[in-house]
Design a protein around this motif. Structure first.
Motif, PDB file in Angstrom:
ATOM      1  N   GLU A   1      -4.917   0.741   9.442  1.00  0.00           N
ATOM      2  CA  GLU A   1      -4.405   1.179   8.136  1.00  0.00           C
ATOM      3  C   GLU A   1      -5.249   0.620   6.989  1.00  0.00           C
ATOM      4  O   GLU A   1      -5.463   1.306   5.979  1.00  0.00           O
ATOM      5  N   ILE A   2      -5.742  -0.611   7.162  1.00  0.00           N
ATOM      6  CA  ILE A   2      -6.590  -1.214   6.125  1.00  0.00           C
ATOM      7  C   ILE A   2      -7.918  -0.486   6.035  1.00  0.00           C
ATOM      8  O   ILE A   2      -8.411  -0.164   4.937  1.00  0.00           O
ATOM      9  N   ASP A   3      -8.526  -0.193   7.183  1.00  0.00           N
ATOM     10  CA  ASP A   3      -9.803   0.534   7.195  1.00  0.00           C
ATOM     11  C   ASP A   3      -9.674   1.915   6.577  1.00  0.00           C
ATOM     12  O   ASP A   3     -10.600   2.402   5.920  1.00  0.00           O
ATOM     13  N   ARG A   4      -8.521   2.563   6.781  1.00  0.00           N
ATOM     14  CA  ARG A   4      -8.312   3.913   6.251  1.00  0.00           C
ATOM     15  C   ARG A   4      -7.777   3.905   4.820  1.00  0.00           C
ATOM     16  O   ARG A   4      -7.401   4.951   4.287  1.00  0.00           O
ATOM     17  N   LYS A   5      -7.714   2.707   4.209  1.00  0.00           N
ATOM     18  CA  LYS A   5      -7.275   2.526   2.823  1.00  0.00           C
ATOM     19  C   LYS A   5      -5.810   2.923   2.600  1.00  0.00           C
ATOM     20  O   LYS A   5      -5.395   3.189   1.464  1.00  0.00           O
ATOM     21  N   LYS A   6      -5.035   2.961   3.684  1.00  0.00           N
ATOM     22  CA  LYS A   6      -3.621   3.272   3.518  1.00  0.00           C
ATOM     23  C   LYS A   6      -2.860   2.072   2.969  1.00  0.00           C
ATOM     24  O   LYS A   6      -1.856   2.231   2.267  1.00  0.00           O
ATOM     25  N   ILE A   7      -3.297   0.888   3.361  1.00  0.00           N
ATOM     26  CA  ILE A   7      -2.738  -0.335   2.784  1.00  0.00           C
ATOM     27  C   ILE A   7      -3.889  -1.260   2.396  1.00  0.00           C
ATOM     28  O   ILE A   7      -5.019  -1.102   2.871  1.00  0.00           O
ATOM     29  N   LYS A   8      -3.566  -2.231   1.563  1.00  0.00           N
ATOM     30  CA  LYS A   8      -4.562  -3.215   1.139  1.00  0.00           C
ATOM     31  C   LYS A   8      -4.691  -4.312   2.203  1.00  0.00           C
ATOM     32  O   LYS A   8      -3.765  -4.524   2.993  1.00  0.00           O
ATOM     33  N   PRO A   9      -5.832  -5.037   2.216  1.00  0.00           N
ATOM     34  CA  PRO A   9      -5.894  -6.232   3.068  1.00  0.00           C
ATOM     35  C   PRO A   9      -4.764  -7.190   2.711  1.00  0.00           C
ATOM     36  O   PRO A   9      -4.285  -7.212   1.564  1.00  0.00           O
TER      37      PRO A   9
ATOM     38  N   SER B   1      10.908   0.770  -3.283  1.00  0.00           N
ATOM     39  CA  SER B   1       9.993   1.899  -3.134  1.00  0.00           C
ATOM     40  C   SER B   1       9.280   1.902  -1.789  1.00  0.00           C
ATOM     41  O   SER B   1       8.547   2.827  -1.475  1.00  0.00           O
ATOM     42  N   GLU B   2       9.485   0.866  -0.991  1.00  0.00           N
ATOM     43  CA  GLU B   2       8.814   0.684   0.303  1.00  0.00           C
ATOM     44  C   GLU B   2       7.307   0.505   0.144  1.00  0.00           C
ATOM     45  O   GLU B   2       6.556   0.645   1.108  1.00  0.00           O
ATOM     46  N   HIS B   3       6.870   0.194  -1.065  1.00  0.00           N
ATOM     47  CA  HIS B   3       5.438   0.051  -1.332  1.00  0.00           C
ATOM     48  C   HIS B   3       4.898  -1.296  -0.898  1.00  0.00           C
ATOM     49  O   HIS B   3       3.704  -1.465  -0.669  1.00  0.00           O
TER      50      HIS B   3
ATOM     51  N   GLY C   1       0.814  -1.213   0.000  1.00  0.00           N
ATOM     52  CA  GLY C   1       0.000   0.000   0.000  1.00  0.00           C
ATOM     53  C   GLY C   1       0.842   1.255   0.000  1.00  0.00           C
ATOM     54  O   GLY C   1       1.956   1.287   0.541  1.00  0.00           O
ATOM     55  N   GLY C   2       0.306   2.295  -0.597  1.00  0.00           N
ATOM     56  CA  GLY C   2       1.018   3.570  -0.663  1.00  0.00           C
ATOM     57  C   GLY C   2       1.250   4.186   0.691  1.00  0.00           C
ATOM     58  O   GLY C   2       2.192   4.982   0.872  1.00  0.00           O
ATOM     59  N   GLY C   3       0.430   3.842   1.679  1.00  0.00           N
ATOM     60  CA  GLY C   3       0.572   4.402   3.013  1.00  0.00           C
ATOM     61  C   GLY C   3       1.809   3.917   3.740  1.00  0.00           C
ATOM     62  O   GLY C   3       2.128   4.425   4.828  1.00  0.00           O
ATOM     63  N   MET C   4       2.526   2.945   3.187  1.00  0.00           N
ATOM     64  CA  MET C   4       3.746   2.437   3.825  1.00  0.00           C
ATOM     65  C   MET C   4       4.967   3.292   3.515  1.00  0.00           C
ATOM     66  O   MET C   4       5.951   3.257   4.250  1.00  0.00           O
ATOM     67  N   ILE C   5       4.891   4.030   2.419  1.00  0.00           N
ATOM     68  CA  ILE C   5       6.075   4.745   1.927  1.00  0.00           C
ATOM     69  C   ILE C   5       6.491   5.829   2.917  1.00  0.00           C
ATOM     70  O   ILE C   5       5.710   6.720   3.275  1.00  0.00           O
ATOM     71  N   GLY C   6       7.740   5.736   3.367  1.00  0.00           N
ATOM     72  CA  GLY C   6       8.293   6.749   4.255  1.00  0.00           C
ATOM     73  C   GLY C   6       7.851   6.654   5.692  1.00  0.00           C
ATOM     74  O   GLY C   6       8.260   7.476   6.526  1.00  0.00           O
ATOM     75  N   ILE C   7       7.018   5.662   6.019  1.00  0.00           N
ATOM     76  CA  ILE C   7       6.520   5.522   7.394  1.00  0.00           C
ATOM     77  C   ILE C   7       7.263   4.367   8.067  1.00  0.00           C
ATOM     78  O   ILE C   7       7.145   3.221   7.629  1.00  0.00           O
ATOM     79  N   PRO C   8       8.025   4.638   9.134  1.00  0.00           N
ATOM     80  CA  PRO C   8       8.764   3.557   9.791  1.00  0.00           C
ATOM     81  C   PRO C   8       7.839   2.665  10.622  1.00  0.00           C
ATOM     82  O   PRO C   8       6.758   3.076  11.024  1.00  0.00           O
ATOM     83  N   GLY C   9       8.302   1.441  10.857  1.00  0.00           N
ATOM     84  CA  GLY C   9       7.606   0.557  11.779  1.00  0.00           C
ATOM     85  C   GLY C   9       6.778  -0.540  11.167  1.00  0.00           C
ATOM     86  O   GLY C   9       6.374  -1.483  11.858  1.00  0.00           O
ATOM     87  N   PHE C  10       6.494  -0.463   9.860  1.00  0.00           N
ATOM     88  CA  PHE C  10       5.655  -1.499   9.246  1.00  0.00           C
ATOM     89  C   PHE C  10       6.346  -2.862   9.297  1.00  0.00           C
ATOM     90  O   PHE C  10       5.726  -3.876   9.624  1.00  0.00           O
ATOM     91  N   SER C  11       7.633  -2.893   8.955  1.00  0.00           N
ATOM     92  CA  SER C  11       8.356  -4.170   8.958  1.00  0.00           C
ATOM     93  C   SER C  11       8.411  -4.744  10.366  1.00  0.00           C
ATOM     94  O   SER C  11       8.203  -5.946  10.573  1.00  0.00           O
ATOM     95  N   LYS C  12       8.685  -3.873  11.349  1.00  0.00           N
ATOM     96  CA  LYS C  12       8.761  -4.329  12.739  1.00  0.00           C
ATOM     97  C   LYS C  12       7.451  -4.978  13.164  1.00  0.00           C
ATOM     98  O   LYS C  12       7.436  -6.077  13.749  1.00  0.00           O
TER      99      LYS C  12
END
Length: 812
Positions: free
Chosen positions: A377-385, A350-352, A318-329
């Motif tokens: 994040e899924i509810d806010r459409k920042k990332i896909k299910p 691209s961190e996408h 999802g596009g909401g991952m780009i530049g946002i730390p912590g998703f991998s953790k």
């Protein structure tokens, strides 16, 4: 000091144990040895089954226990003589305790990890004790309980070793032990309180490595039922062979990716102490096996190819991952907390997106947990299910020296692409010891064979053929393959196997290759066939470098070419119908061939074995343009009119041509001019012109009644009836001192076929027998044409043309 470990297959029964004792005896002559053994055969599985069964039916559990008892007493009876009564008494006592545990499980209706670990320990406790007493018959041997030496934490089924205490226990025991041979059970251990624990998957190998490291052994030998670590799984890749030497890191990579000879944690204790590990075959002890060491001798830059099946790919995207730390953790923390093992990781720069591979039986649980973790994040459409793809496999190319060679990745993915193996994800560590790719599980066998051929069999290429049609041409083709088998291997480094054969009634398949000495018998005993069933079977076989060969003149067969090409299976055919069908179909076959990287070759469509189409392709590809083609393209018609005169009947000459294999099964196809029209149409199309069969003017010489017949019998009857017509045709040409030739012409986009009077000065006049001749007039050959001449009909030359197309594919 050497440490030898023998697995379950090595100690499965009395005969195998005798072989083990022979190896032990030979080794102990030169070294003091510690011998670690697994449980007999399937004993551990039976012990676990018995425990689980005891929860619901103690009677059945005791029946399983009886099976275990019978196996162990049989070994005692076969191998123990001197102390037999003592051994029987001790084993009876041990089994009695096991029986009591089963009864406790039944009464309490509870099976804890602690109890299951104790149950599992009985296999190695029994096997090491019995084998030790068998060894004492002729050797200086003793037995020691591993539970007294290897100390762990309280994780009963996957215990972590306390190396400080364990190493002290081992060294103290062996310092005082004067026996040449010590038998120890693998897999089993105990905690600090003396409660039984087990070392989990690969525990017996791990046990052996623990002893080897503690004792600073000269070598750790893992004895199994294969002769080392192989370049690939020999059950899947028949050409795989044992790797002579390999590094610790390479062995770990191969083991991680499915090489079941060794379990990765096994290597760790030996690696830390740099103790060489040798993988040996109990049943072929003379084989050198594989030596795993710090500095192996140089070999192939790629050491092995391995794979893991039943993998699922989980994608966080999802596009909401780009530049946002912590998703991998958060991703890995969620999986770790659930004890879900990650076997593959890749992330887009691209961190996408992040992709991880997990075992398929963990995928559903992982999806549910990750959807919860990222629910906001899924509810806010920042990332896909969370996206989950199942039925995948990971294939890995391993080699410590790969980093020193350029282009290996390109070779890997080019080879997979040529065989239509789609890569879903790629990962390569910075150490460059491993290149991994996620593929469809269905393609795993093909991928392994493809890459093994690429990296280990460069000198010999394998083609797998599927042949339909075994009449005159097909039979000759198979005979030529059999005749040239040795020549191809020695001179062209080419191994051609016929995997499937079919006629209109039966089909036969053999994934190891059909014996061409008795293919007729095999086919006669084959299963009923249809075009659909044959195609399905070819597709399911999923062999590398597959080629479908059509030796028929059947329209229905020609209509399945596209299916084969879309499956990246090359097509070779002498059947002219497909290339002479409507222009859109012809272009589609050409396009699909290019798109799916599958050759579509039909040299024998024109001129049998003559290189007419190949020569024309070379002209066009080099920039030449064709203006005019004149040709005698029917070997059957040329044979007929070369043999027809006032002393013979037209009927008899045509019958002779058919009997000698010069005509199609339906001779009217040749004599009506349809066959010649198809051939000139194919040459026109290959010259770059758009034409349909109906665009070709066909000046037929057959009477209308002959053209309208529907059976060969009626056709031949009509030839007899109209004999005078054919004699008139012959006399008219003869009176002009000309010969009759059935000529095809193509001039600037227009074509015709028909019988012509050929004068003595014409290049066609002296065309003998069933020969063909083609004259190409082009930009480069405007006045003096490029001429190709030779035998243009007959089963042998047509089969050789098919053979030549197969060789072209091999050289591609």
């Amino acid at each position: 000091m050497k440490v030898l470990k023998f697995g379950g297959s090595s100690v499965a029964n009395s005969e195998n144990i005798k072989q083990v004792l022979s190896i032990v005896a030979k080794t102990s002559k030169e070294h003091k040895i510690a011998v670690v053994v697994s449980a007999f055969g399937k004993t551990t599985n039976n012990l676990i089954e018995g425990a689980n069964t005891a929860l619901v039916d103690i009677k059945v559990a005791k029946e399983i226990l009886e099976t275990i008892k019978n196996l162990h007493f049989q070994v005692i009876d076969d191998l123990v003589k001197t102390h037999k009564n003592e051994v029987i008494q001790e084993v009876t006592s041990i089994l009695h305790r096991l029986n009591s545990i089963y009864e406790g499980i039944f009464l309490l209706q509870e099976l804890s990890d602690k109890t299951l670990a104790k149950v599992c320990s009985f296999g190695e406790r029994l096997s090491s004790y019995i084998i030790a007493n068998a060894a004492k018959e002729n050797l200086d041997a003793t037995h020691k309980e591993s539970r007294e030496l290897i100390i762990t934490n309280d994780d009963f089924l996957n215990a972590q070793v306390n190396f400080k205490i364990t190493n002290k226990n081992i060294t103290s025991f062996f310092d005082e032990n004067t026996h040449q041979i010590t038998l120890l059970g693998g897999f089993i251990s105990s905690n600090i309180d003396g409660k039984t624990t087990t070392l989990g998957r690969g525990g017996s190998d791990f046990t052996a490595a623990i002893y080897a490291a503690a004792l600073q052994a000269d070598e750790l030998q893992i004895w199994t039922d294969v002769s080392g670590m192989y370049t690939a799984n020999p059950r899947v890749v028949k050409q795989a062979y044992a790797i002579p030497e390999i590094s610790y890191e390479e062995a770990m990579e191969l083991s991680h990716f499915g090489a079941k000879v060794l379990y990765p944690p096994t290597i760790q204790p030996a690696l830390r102490k740099e103790i060489p590990i040798r993988i040996k075959n109990t049943f072929e002890p003379e084989n050198a096996g594989t030596l795993i060491s710090k500095n192996p001798k140089n070999g192939n830059e790629v050491k092995g190819i391995s794979h893991i099946e039943d993998i699922s790919l989980i994608t966080l995207e999802g596009g909401g991952m780009i530049g946002i730390p912590g998703f991998s953790k958060r991703l890995f923390e969620t999986l770790s907390m659930a004890k879900i093992n990650v076997v593959f990781i890749t992330q887009a720069s691209s961190e996408h997106s992040i992709c991880v591979g997990v075992y398929e039986n963990d995928a559903k649980k992982a999806q549910h947990l990750l959807d919860e973790t990222f629910s906001i994040e899924i509810d806010r459409k920042k990332i896909k299910p969370i996206i989950v793809e199942n039925d995948l496999a990971i294939i890995a190319v391993v080699g410590e020296s790969m980093k020193n060679y350029q282009g290996l990745s390109g070779q890997m993915f080019s080879a997979l692409g040529r065989n239509n193996v789609n890569v879903r994800a790629i990962a390569q560590g910075s150490s460059e010891k491993n290149i991994s790719a996620v593929i469809n599980k269905y393609d795993a066998k093909k991928a392994l064979n493809t890459l093994h051929e690429q990296f280990f069999e460069e000198k010999t290429k394998q083609l797998n053929l599927f042949v339909t049609g075994v009449g005159n041409v097909g039979e000759r083709f198979l005979a030529q393959l059999q005749q040239q088998k040795k020549f191809l291997k020695e001179n062209l480094k080419l191994k051609i196997r016929v995997i499937g054969i079919s006629n209109s009634r039966k089909m036969v398949f053999d994934n190891d290759g059909i014996n061409l000495k008795n293919w007729k018998e095999a086919l006669e005993n084959g299963e009923p066939t249809t075009l659909e069933k044959f195609h399905k079977k070819v597709k399911e076989s999923n062999h590398i470098n597959s080629v479908f060969i059509d030796n028929t003149a059947n329209q229905a067969v020609s209509e399945v070419y596209e299916k084969y090409l879309r499956d990246s299976i090359s097509v070779v055919t002498c059947n002219k119908i497909a290339c002479a069908s409507n222009f859109d179909n012809y272009k589609t076959l050409k396009h699909v061939s290019r798109k799916y990287n599958a050759s579509f070759l039909f040299e024998t469509n024109v001129g049998a074995g003559l290189p007419i189409i190949d020569t024309l392709k070379n002209l066009i590809n080099s920039g030449d343009r064709v203006h005019k083609i004149q040709a005698v393209l029917s070997g059957s018609l040329n044979f007929v009119f070369n043999n027809f005169d006032e002393d013979s009947t037209f009927h008899d000459v045509v019958a002779q041509a058919q009997a000698e294999g010069y005509t199609e099964p339906d001779p009217k196809i040749d004599l009506s001019g349809v066959d010649v029209a198809r051939k000139i149409l194919i040459l026109a199309r290959e010259s770059g012109y758009k034409m349909e069969l109906e665009d070709i003017v066909n000046n037929a010489f057959l009477p209308k009644e002959s053209l309208q017949t529907t059976t060969n019998e009626d056709f031949y009857a009509s030839l007899v009836k109209h004999e005078n017509h054919f004699q008139e045709i012959y006399n008219e040409a003869n009176n002009k001192n000309c010969r009759l030739k059935y000529v095809a012409e193509f001039v600037n986009g227009k074509a015709n076929v028909g019988l012509q009077h050929i004068p003595a000065e014409h290049p066609f006049y002296n065309l003998e027998g069933s020969d063909n001749i083609v004259l190409f007039f082009t930009d480069r050959y405007p006045e003096n044409p490029l001429i190709i001449k030779g035998a243009g009909a007959g089963a042998d030359v047509t089969a050789s043309g098919i053979f030549a197309d197969v060789i072209r594919i091999a050289n591609k």
